[in-house]
Design an enzyme around this catalytic site. Structure first.
Site, mmCIF file in Angstrom:
data_model
loop_
_atom_site.group_PDB
_atom_site.id
_atom_site.type_symbol
_atom_site.label_atom_id
_atom_site.label_comp_id
_atom_site.label_asym_id
_atom_site.label_seq_id
_atom_site.Cartn_x
_atom_site.Cartn_y
_atom_site.Cartn_z
ATOM 1 N N ARG A 32 -10.247 -6.765 -16.360
ATOM 2 C CA ARG A 32 -10.439 -6.436 -14.943
ATOM 3 C C ARG A 32 -11.030 -7.629 -14.188
ATOM 4 O O ARG A 32 -10.647 -7.897 -13.049
ATOM 5 C CB ARG A 32 -11.336 -5.196 -14.819
ATOM 6 C CG ARG A 32 -10.583 -3.955 -15.262
ATOM 7 C CD ARG A 32 -11.380 -2.675 -15.191
ATOM 8 N NE ARG A 32 -10.471 -1.544 -15.388
ATOM 9 C CZ ARG A 32 -10.835 -0.269 -15.393
ATOM 10 N NH1 ARG A 32 -12.097 0.072 -15.229
ATOM 11 N NH2 ARG A 32 -9.933 0.680 -15.569
ATOM 12 N N TYR A 54 -2.929 -2.951 -10.763
ATOM 13 C CA TYR A 54 -2.973 -2.860 -12.245
ATOM 14 C C TYR A 54 -4.366 -3.041 -12.824
ATOM 15 O O TYR A 54 -5.295 -3.335 -12.108
ATOM 16 C CB TYR A 54 -1.912 -3.721 -12.901
ATOM 17 C CG TYR A 54 -1.817 -5.208 -12.666
ATOM 18 C CD1 TYR A 54 -2.870 -5.978 -12.214
ATOM 19 C CD2 TYR A 54 -0.602 -5.851 -12.949
ATOM 20 C CE1 TYR A 54 -2.731 -7.344 -12.053
ATOM 21 C CE2 TYR A 54 -0.458 -7.218 -12.784
ATOM 22 C CZ TYR A 54 -1.524 -7.953 -12.337
ATOM 23 O OH TYR A 54 -1.391 -9.296 -12.181
ATOM 24 N N GLU A 55 -4.476 -2.758 -14.107
ATOM 25 C CA GLU A 55 -5.787 -2.676 -14.790
ATOM 26 C C GLU A 55 -6.711 -1.670 -14.116
ATOM 27 O O GLU A 55 -7.932 -1.826 -14.091
ATOM 28 C CB GLU A 55 -6.461 -4.057 -14.853
ATOM 29 C CG GLU A 55 -5.742 -5.067 -15.720
ATOM 30 C CD GLU A 55 -5.757 -4.714 -17.200
ATOM 31 O OE1 GLU A 55 -6.572 -3.886 -17.632
ATOM 32 O OE2 GLU A 55 -4.921 -5.275 -17.940
ATOM 33 N N GLY A 56 -6.141 -0.583 -13.622
ATOM 34 C CA GLY A 56 -6.909 0.412 -12.876
ATOM 35 C C GLY A 56 -6.858 0.082 -11.401
ATOM 36 O O GLY A 56 -7.306 -0.987 -10.997
#
Lengths: 586, 586
Positions: free
Chosen positions: A295, A438-440
């Site tokens: 992140r 992306y990545e949350g």
């Protein structure tokens, strides 16, 4: 587009003068590293980013990726650049020396990563995910798996991927239903479909190591029944070299808004052979150990794209001659003045610059705590981990939101020309847009911050983060500015503490505004601190411009903080009053 | 992507209930028009937008435009849709009845334009520019030119273009150097290169009427030496039909971030034959007479794209099932709840909805004053013109900034899927980005507002605008809300009056933040007014949801107003302190 150049002087100021890199390394017992070596690595990294990777960026966007006969081809030159990256050891910067990595401090690697992102986001993505795979394998895989895979992932001979998302399971991984059947030989047969798999296939490496989330036959429901598996593209032969093809195939590649030169694959696992990484049903925990890093790395993508856009806009604003500046003629020999003198253009450039340099300071501050988490005493590691956990969603969400804002400003400075592809300004905006997703998604980051990081153990991570920033404030020399910085920081802690008692619904409604409030506050503190240090810099432009940029940030950007606070303080009522059926008037 | 549907109920509420359309038409002496006819036209316009234009949008983006042998081809189906548009009389909605136009009120045409923008921005653009050309020719051309060109431009048999920008002359038209040489027969030979010419060529119409800014041989320097010329693609024969080709050619078409289905041309005029429109050296004034309309129309592009994005996001949020809502299980039969119940998703949807409906109210309020400016008493016309002049830069800049913000939120609601082209959400974001740039960048709009509109005649336009909004407040029935609306409006006037004394440099530095401050304030007033009217609506969803959406706007969006005020109040010092050479640290 004007060619990207490395923000070397700013890195040097921030690392050596502001963060005190030499003392930092001494304290961590790695005194063989110093700020001179850091400068050298950054210079070499800059050379690679500028000379090798940046020139591929525009053409990569135009050419895109292709899937033919089940194999992905990336744009011309991309694979060669990767071979050079691997040959020069860049992929191994952070890998453990036990597996032939270089064990460099994060404070040396992060500037290189920022520059790679600035030079070519699509290209950088594959190596970033390999680093994530290295972390997961290092921390959780068996010695057997490590011995077979780790050195080659660290060197970059093989790459890694993350297979989490399924069509019906994105944010909510509890819904995933890829299956893993145990086999007598200790392996598993993996069956299922994954989407949005970055570099699920490519023409760069002789093997690809997929890390795949799946369910064992009798696994508990929900997220507590998910396990992590290592599934190579090619099974290893007796010499641990890629041999027989595994039952892994690419269903299709996505057509996207940006990062077109990065292949985003639909992956089909059809009784593919894999091996368990970590414990059964603890797969999500395994993924989360590398989540901080991944992140944060996505946050760096926001920063890199923002810097590239700023450089383009600044060059253009200095060259483009149009109208007279209201404060007086600046270019008496010409019919008009460069637009950099237009106050509204200066406002746009400084909105970029003040946020970019603030985010860069945040990223290197974060990197310093990553060094400490790796090499500090046990007590220091615990403290650093709390700071990193708290700052991770802020870095990811703020730096990518900022990435979109600033790349859009870059387009705006160019006027109509910003919308034309050949200038490259619009590509930066399209490419960076993914980083908010992306990545949350950034909404998930905000929920993570307010719902987990802020509240866990009664505000323990909040206090650790306060302490970390307070040390910066205490080190300041100008008393007036120190008092302002202290006030800003203390206000933020008090407001944050007020959020601890929020119920889950109110917190969810407040999340994004609370994160933005926090980011603008903390970057304000960083600006006071940076400007204080800069006053003593040998670089005369840094000595004065850092203080001027701080003033701009305080005057023109920081007021957003209060708007976000008022917004999140309003509570959930007006956000949830409208029934799902009332959103439209059919 | 879910198909766009017309926001018919909102149009009906705003026009009939909120603006009092029937009384408005009676007062203007056009009592043969009424809200029933408006509904019918909107319904037919919706049908055309939905059935004919919207289905071409995705494919048009993929196919783009092509230039071969000097001729532009637009995507499949685009030309046919245009023929149908013309055949059904849509192009003639606003044209003068003297030239076979329909002379419809703007309050009827603006909703149709919003829907066309929502359905297919690229397609709409050509007809929008033809309407601008009609305005310029109607107001400024000789009777001879009107008789030859106007009826066919109004019907749409021919289209129009605007040729202003040159490579070195964008914002600053004083620098343009296209030349016009007078000929003995009263015509002129036009020579020069123009860029960013929308629909400079296309395969839709049998002739194209270029309106071109150029300089006469002895023209004064700067903007006072620019004249406007009408230059047809094909010269007219004795029957006023397209005959011999003029010396006009397309140099190239641009490859752009979005609106790819709209051909953006480089135009070369090589002693092309043209005729003067308006007086010599008054070309810029001629262009400015249609600027209000064109800039407002670009604002409507922001609104249209925002609405399309909101509809897509709402449909997806209702269908996409992921995680449980924190306020409790909403979908007990499923494993998870639709994400529309997630507070952070509701926040994103309401951030779209509250700004879209606010902007729609603003656009129809503006349309009402366009009706008055056309048909009112002399006194009313003067007043309406002031209101329109003041609101034009706000509509253009706020509604397009809002267009980018909300289309980006639409992508965000979709998560990773928002980045994939097939869903169409990312196209809306790419398409609408241009609207912040053309017809004067949003920075130029802000300078126009604070530097010209606000200050002219001691705040005369400010007062007229205050009066227009104050009438809405005075008509409110709920006294508590009325007091809040009055406070908001009076605060805004007082703050605006404080800006009257700003020097040009301070004003330029404040411009964008002042415009945003103004937009959020005035739309806040509109929300109080709309909610007040809605309480009496027969549509029960409108009756309650408008009030709930007002509450959200006041709680979560209006706080931005104060941040912008603090920012613009800081003065120019910190914006101009950095020297051009100090922006980077090389």
């Amino acid at each position: 587009m004007p060619l990207y150049h490395a923000p070397t002087a700013d890195f040097q100021f921030l690392l050596k003068d502001w963060l005190g890199l030499d003392a930092h390394y001494q304290k961590l017992g790695i005194g063989d590293f110093d700020s001179e070596l850091a400068s050298e690595i950054i210079a070499q990294g800059a050379k690679f980013a500028l000379d090798v990777v940046a020139p591929l960026n525009r053409e990569g966007d135009e050419e895109g990726c292709h899937l033919e006969n089940g194999s992905v081809t990336t744009p011309k030159g991309f694979a060669d650049a990767y071979q050079e990256y691997v040959a020069n050891g860049w992929n191994a910067m952070l890998g453990s020396a036990d597996y032939d990595g270089q064990d460099l401090p994060y404070t040396m690697a992060v500037p290189v990563h920022e520059m790679l992102n600035a030079a070519n986001l699509s290209w950088r993505l594959t190596t970033m995910l390999t680093e994530s795979a290295v972390l997961a394998v290092t921390k959780h895989a068996s010695d057997d798996l490590k011995n077979k895979y780790l050195a080659k992932l660290i060197s970059g001979e093989w790459t890694g991927t993350m297979n989490l998302t399924e069509p019906h399971a994105g944010t909510d991984l509890s819904l995933l239903n890829t299956k893993a059947e145990p086999q007598d030989d200790g392996s598993y047969k993996i069956t299922g479909n994954k989407i949005f798999i970055t570099a699920g296939d490519q023409d760069w490496s002789s093997n690809i190591v997929h890390l795949v989330l799946a369910r064992l036959p009798d696994a508990p429901k929900g997220v507590k029944g998910i396990s992590l598996f290592l599934v190579p593209k090619f099974l290893l032969d007796d010499n641990n070299e890629p041999g027989e093809a595994n039952q892994v195939s690419v269903g299709s590649i996505e057509h996207k808004m940006g990062i077109k030169a990065s292949p985003t694959c639909v992956m089909n696992f059809d009784e593919a052979t894999g091996w368990l990484v970590g414990e059964e049903n603890k797969g999500l925990a395994c993924m989360f150990t590398m989540m901080n890093d991944a992140r944060f790395q996505v946050g760096l993508q926001g920063l890199g794209a923002a810097e590239a856009s700023y450089q383009g806009a600044l060059t253009y604003a200095r060259e483009r001659v149009q109208s007279r500046a209201p404060q007086g003629v600046q270019n008496p020999d010409g019919k008009a003045d460069p637009i950099v003198f237009q106050p509204d253009v200066a406002r746009m450039l400084l909105t970029q610059k003040s946020q970019i340099e603030g985010a860069r300071a945040l990223s290197l501050f974060y990197a310093k705590f990553m060094d400490i988490e790796k090499l500090g005493t046990e007590e220091e590691k615990v403290h650093a981990d709390k700071v990193l956990q708290f700052l991770t969603p802020i870095c990811k969400a703020y730096m990518t939101d900022m990435g979109l804002e600033t790349t859009s400003l870059g387009v705006q400075v160019f006027g109509g020309h910003g919308f034309i592809r050949e200038w490259g300004m619009e590509q930066l905006m399209r490419d960076v847009r993914i980083a908010m997703l992306y990545e949350g998604t950034n909404g998930i980051q905000a929920l993570d911050l307010i719902g987990r990081k802020l509240t866990r153990d009664g505000g323990d991570m909040l206090n650790a983060t306060y302490q970390a920033f307070n040390e910066l404030v205490e080190a300041m020399t100008d008393n007036d500015n120190k008092a302002l910085a202290q006030g800003l920081l203390d206000d933020w802690r008090a407001s944050s503490a007020d959020c601890l008692g929020m119920d889950a619904t109110t917190a969810a409604s407040a999340a994004c505004d609370y994160l933005a409030y926090t980011a603008y506050s903390l970057i304000g503190v960083l600006w006071f601190s940076m400007a204080d240090t800069a006053a003593q810099s040998d670089n005369t432009v840094i000595a004065t411009a850092k203080q001027k940029t701080r003033d701009f940030y305080i005057d023109r950007i920081l007021p957003r903080r209060d708007a976000h606070k008022v917004a999140y303080s309003a509570g959930a009522e007006s956000t949830l009053a409208i029934a799902a059926s009332e959103f439209d008037y059919l």
